[in-house]
Write an enzyme that holds these catalytic residues in place. Structure first.
Site, PDB file in Angstrom:
ATOM      1  N   LYS A  77       0.843  -1.206   0.000  1.00 50.27           N
ATOM      2  CA  LYS A  77       0.000   0.000   0.000  1.00 50.27           C
ATOM      3  C   LYS A  77       0.874   1.251   0.000  1.00 50.27           C
ATOM      4  CE  LYS A  77      -3.909   1.684   2.818  1.00 50.27           C
ATOM      5  NZ  LYS A  77      -4.811   1.318   3.935  1.00 50.27           N
ATOM      6  N   SER A 154      -9.594   1.398   2.968  1.00 53.07           N
ATOM      7  CA  SER A 154      -8.731   2.147   2.093  1.00 53.07           C
ATOM      8  C   SER A 154      -7.694   1.287   1.355  1.00 53.07           C
ATOM      9  CB  SER A 154      -8.001   3.221   2.894  1.00 53.07           C
ATOM     10  OG  SER A 154      -7.215   2.632   3.912  1.00 53.07           O
ATOM     11  N   SER A 178      -9.713  -0.925   7.190  1.00 62.35           N
ATOM     12  CA  SER A 178      -9.147  -0.777   5.841  1.00 62.35           C
ATOM     13  C   SER A 178      -8.421  -1.978   5.264  1.00 62.35           C
ATOM     14  CB  SER A 178      -8.211   0.421   5.802  1.00 62.35           C
ATOM     15  OG  SER A 178      -8.970   1.568   5.598  1.00 62.35           O
TER      16      SER A 178
HETATM   17  N1  GLN Z   1     -13.282   3.541   6.623  1.00 62.41           N
HETATM   18  C1  GLN Z   1     -12.583   3.947   7.802  1.00 62.41           C
HETATM   19  C2  GLN Z   1     -12.237   5.421   7.727  1.00 62.41           C
HETATM   20  O1  GLN Z   1     -12.496   6.001   6.707  1.00 62.41           O
HETATM   21  C3  GLN Z   1     -11.363   3.111   8.017  1.00 62.41           C
HETATM   22  C4  GLN Z   1     -10.157   3.610   7.335  1.00 62.41           C
HETATM   23  C5  GLN Z   1      -8.921   2.840   7.690  1.00 62.41           C
HETATM   24  O2  GLN Z   1      -8.982   1.802   8.350  1.00 62.41           O
HETATM   25  N2  GLN Z   1      -7.788   3.368   7.285  1.00 62.41           N
HETATM   26  O3  GLN Z   1     -11.739   5.962   8.665  1.00 62.41           O
END
Ligand code: GLN
Length: 486
Positions: A77, A154, A178
């Site tokens: 990532k 994400s 994410s």
């Molecule tokens: N969807 C969650 C957010 O937008 C989780 C994001 C993440 O785990 N980086 O904060």
């Protein structure tokens, strides 16, 4: 072997060891696959193919494949720093001047030392803020199972990358879902380890009390192999626990007899997709038939989890994003009138809407007049949520829930409605808040062929147990064997 990219780590390792396959062939097969499908998927945002092939050659000429990850290509990532490699967090604020970190993240360093080969960086929501990879400055990643839909977020690029066989495994980060949500959307196995089990050194921080890093793999067997390398204390990350790392592969016994599996009533809610609910309930029955006992439980503060997360997370975001000022690295503004104008321009031009939104919310929640009402209150509720889990684990070993209330949604469906997007994180943010681990495994497909994920959570440091249960389920079903037709 043109289709070598479809192999799992364990399968590829066997072939490499038996000299039926070379690391160069395997790497080339992944590269070809990326070249063939990534124009549609947009999972990979930086390609390091020359370097990857060079490394593969070196590994081939050494001819040793003792480590299971030796010669195995992976994607990482884009919020992980790789030395002298573009690392942007998929934000214009770092992309603009192509930030090249002078150091390597501990995770990529550990993987590379084991002989794994980095192919490049994957797409993510900007600084990992999102659940759909739509907030990336590189554009959205598409789901390999249906390219009109998101891959999740994400870590959408990592999940779509492994899910479409562009790589053999990938790494991602999970603050409030994410790793697990995109893995679920792409029929992959995704593990968020206990907070402190894996090092975050060299990973761009989003919310420091929540962030974890972990693998996205094709199978639980592979997940255990990657965890064996990623987990463990890191002197460069003082939040990592000084706790021995077990051999996770040994946990994969296929046996769940006598285990107590909790089904929390708050996780089967109105409005969830009926096919998702059915698949998850069926998986509970499956576990029962394998000798586990299903226990109805309650996690009473679940309804506050999203609100709590979306106060604490933006508060920490507002603090972490302060480092991007374009002075030491990243985007700089032209012709500022004064210092205030300079900051205004850099951050207006460099950050996207979601990042700005969270900085605003977080700054507000942390400001002197509102700190007690919002931030402190959220921290108190966080404790109640942790206590819910601790109480539950007195009577059950693991908790089984859906990974997400729906399958992958259509690109743009929730884009203009941040609250609707936040609410969908309901099943995942509690692990972020509690620091406890979770794993998602495929548990079925909707009638339109979209993957459904089953989520297992356990107490702190219970990765072995989670892998064991997920593996037993995976072995008893055929969901992990299906491939998208892309
Ligand atoms: N969807 C969650 C957010 O937008 C989780 C994001 C993440 O785990 N980086 O904060």
């Amino acid at each position: 072997m043109a289709d070598a990219c479809t192999l799992t780590i364990a399968q590829a390792h066997k072939k490499l060891k038996a000299k039926e396959l070379t690391a160069t062939e395997l790497t080339q097969s992944c590269i070809d696959r990326i070249e063939n499908v990534d124009g549609v998927l947009n999972a990979v945002v930086h390609k390091n193919f020359d370097r990857a092939l060079e490394q593969a050659k070196k590994i081939d000429s050494a001819g040793k494949f003792d480590h299971p990850l030796s010669g195995i290509p992976f994607l990482v990532k884009d919020n992980f720093c790789e030395k002298d490699t573009p690392s942007t967090g998929c934000s214009n604020i770092l992309r603009d001047k192509e930030y090249l970190p002078p150091f390597e993240s501990t995770s990529t360093k550990r993987l590379k030392s084991a002989g794994a080969i980095s192919l490049g960086k994957t797409n993510t929501d900007e600084f990992t803020m999102g659940a759909s990879t739509e907030t990336s400055c590189f554009g959205v990643t598409k789901n390999p199972w249906d390219t009109t839909r998101v891959a999740g977020g994400s870590s959408g690029g990592s999940a779509a990358g492994v899910g479409s066989d562009e790589c053999i495994f990938a790494v991602g980060s999970d603050t409030g879902g994410s790793i697990r949500q995109p893995a679920g959307f792409c029929a992959m196995v995704g593990m968020r380890p206990t907070y402190g089990r894996t090092s975050r050194f060299g990973v761009m921080s989003m919310a420091s009390s929540l962030d974890t890093i972990g693998p996205i793999c094709k199978t639980t067997e592979d997940t255990a192999l990657v965890m064996n390398t990623l987990a463990g204390h890191d002197p460069l990350d003082s939040t990592t626990g000084v706790i021995d790392v077990p051999d996770y592969s040994k946990a994969l016994t296929g046996d769940v007899k006598g285990l107590k599996v909790g089904l929390p009533k708050e996780y089967f809610i109105d409005g969830m997709d009926p096919e998702v609910e059915k698949a998850v309930r069926d998986s509970a029955k499956q576990m029962e038939s394998m000798g586990a006992t299903i226990v109805d439980i309650s996690l009473p503060h679940t309804e506050y989890a999203v609100a709590t997360y979306y106060v604490i997370c933006p508060s920490e975001v507002s603090s972490n994003m302060a480092r991007y000022d374009g002075i030491r690295y990243g985007h700089t503004a032209k012709d500022p009138e004064d210092l205030v104008d300079y900051y205004h321009k850099v951050r207006t031009e460099g950050f996207g809407d979601e990042v700005k939104r969270r900085i605003m919310i977080g700054t507000y929640a942390l400001s002197a007049g509102y700190y007690d009402a919002f931030y402190r209150q959220a921290q108190k509720v966080r404790t109640l949520i942790v206590n819910d889990f601790k109480e539950a684990y007195k009577s059950v070993d693991v908790i089984l829930t859906p990974t997400y209330p729906t399958p992958a949604f259509v690109v743009g469906a929730l884009d203009g409605d941040p609250i609707a997007m936040y609410l969908q994180d309901i099943f995942l943010v509690a692990q972020g808040l509690s620091g406890m681990p979770g794993i998602t495994v495929p548990c079925g497909f909707c009638s339109n062929n979209l993957p459904i994920g089953l989520h297992l959570s356990g107490p702190h440091w219970s990765e072995e147990l989670l892998l064991k249960v997920a593996h037993a389920y995976e072995q008893a079903t055929e969901w992990s064997e299906k491939k998208p037709s892309i």
